[in-house]
Structure formats: C-alpha cells, structure tokens
Design a protein around this motif. Structure first.
Motif, short mmCIF file in Angstrom:
data_model
loop_
_atom_site.label_atom_id
_atom_site.label_comp_id
_atom_site.label_asym_id
_atom_site.label_seq_id
_atom_site.Cartn_x
_atom_site.Cartn_y
_atom_site.Cartn_z
N GLY A 118 0.76 -1.24 0.00
CA GLY A 118 0.00 0.00 0.00
C GLY A 118 0.79 1.29 0.00
N ASP A 119 2.10 1.22 -0.28
CA ASP A 119 2.90 2.45 -0.27
C ASP A 119 2.39 3.47 -1.28
N VAL A 141 -6.51 -3.05 -4.37
CA VAL A 141 -6.77 -4.49 -4.43
C VAL A 141 -5.48 -5.23 -4.77
N ASP A 142 -5.38 -6.44 -4.23
CA ASP A 142 -4.24 -7.31 -4.51
C ASP A 142 -4.71 -8.73 -4.33
N ALA A 153 -3.04 -7.62 4.46
CA ALA A 153 -3.15 -7.65 5.92
C ALA A 153 -2.14 -6.69 6.55
N ALA A 154 -0.93 -6.67 6.01
CA ALA A 154 0.09 -5.74 6.52
C ALA A 154 -0.33 -4.30 6.27
N ALA A 155 -0.89 -4.02 5.10
CA ALA A 155 -1.31 -2.66 4.77
C ALA A 155 -2.45 -2.20 5.66
N ARG A 156 -3.37 -3.07 5.97
CA ARG A 156 -4.50 -2.70 6.84
C ARG A 156 -4.01 -2.25 8.21
N GLY A 157 -2.93 -2.85 8.69
CA GLY A 157 -2.38 -2.47 9.98
C GLY A 157 -1.71 -1.10 9.96
#
Length: 65
Positions: free
Chosen positions: A19-20, A38-39, A46-50
């Motif tokens: 998500g960078d 989307v991916d 999951a990492a981006a949501r955090g």
C-alpha cells in the motif's frame, strides 16, 4: 499525475501490495477523494490494513472510526 490534479479524485490501485503507492495517492486526493486498493495476495493486504489510519484527514485519530 501532478499534486494539483488529484484533489477529489477516486483512484483504483490494482496490485497494491503493502500500500505504499496507495498511501501516497491518498495524500494527493485528500479528504474529498477515495483510494481503493486491491491485490490477489492477502498477506500484503493484511500488513497494509495495519498501517491505515481510520480517521478522515483533519480529524483526530479514531474520530472517524
């Protein structure tokens, strides 16, 4: 895209990974815009949501949640 072009735009980021780029675009589109990423791999998502702040720009942390 120039920074002045993005305000209020709706952007779809396909293959966004962690998500960078989505985060950078979110700064450009501002509070009136929207970024959807989307991916196909759930691990980077999951990492981006955090890393996401749920507050709309200009509101204190958590006020928009």
């Amino acid at each position: 895209m120039r920074a002045t072009d993005g305000a209020g735009m709706r952007v779809l980021d396909v293959g966004r990974g962690r998500g960078d780029v989505s985060r950078m675009i979110a700064q450009l589109v501002g509070g009136q815009g929207q970024v959807v990423g989307v991916d196909r791999d759930g691990r980077p998502l999951a990492a981006a949501r955090g890393r996401v702040d749920p507050s709309p720009p200009g509101e204190p942390d958590g006020a928009g949640a």
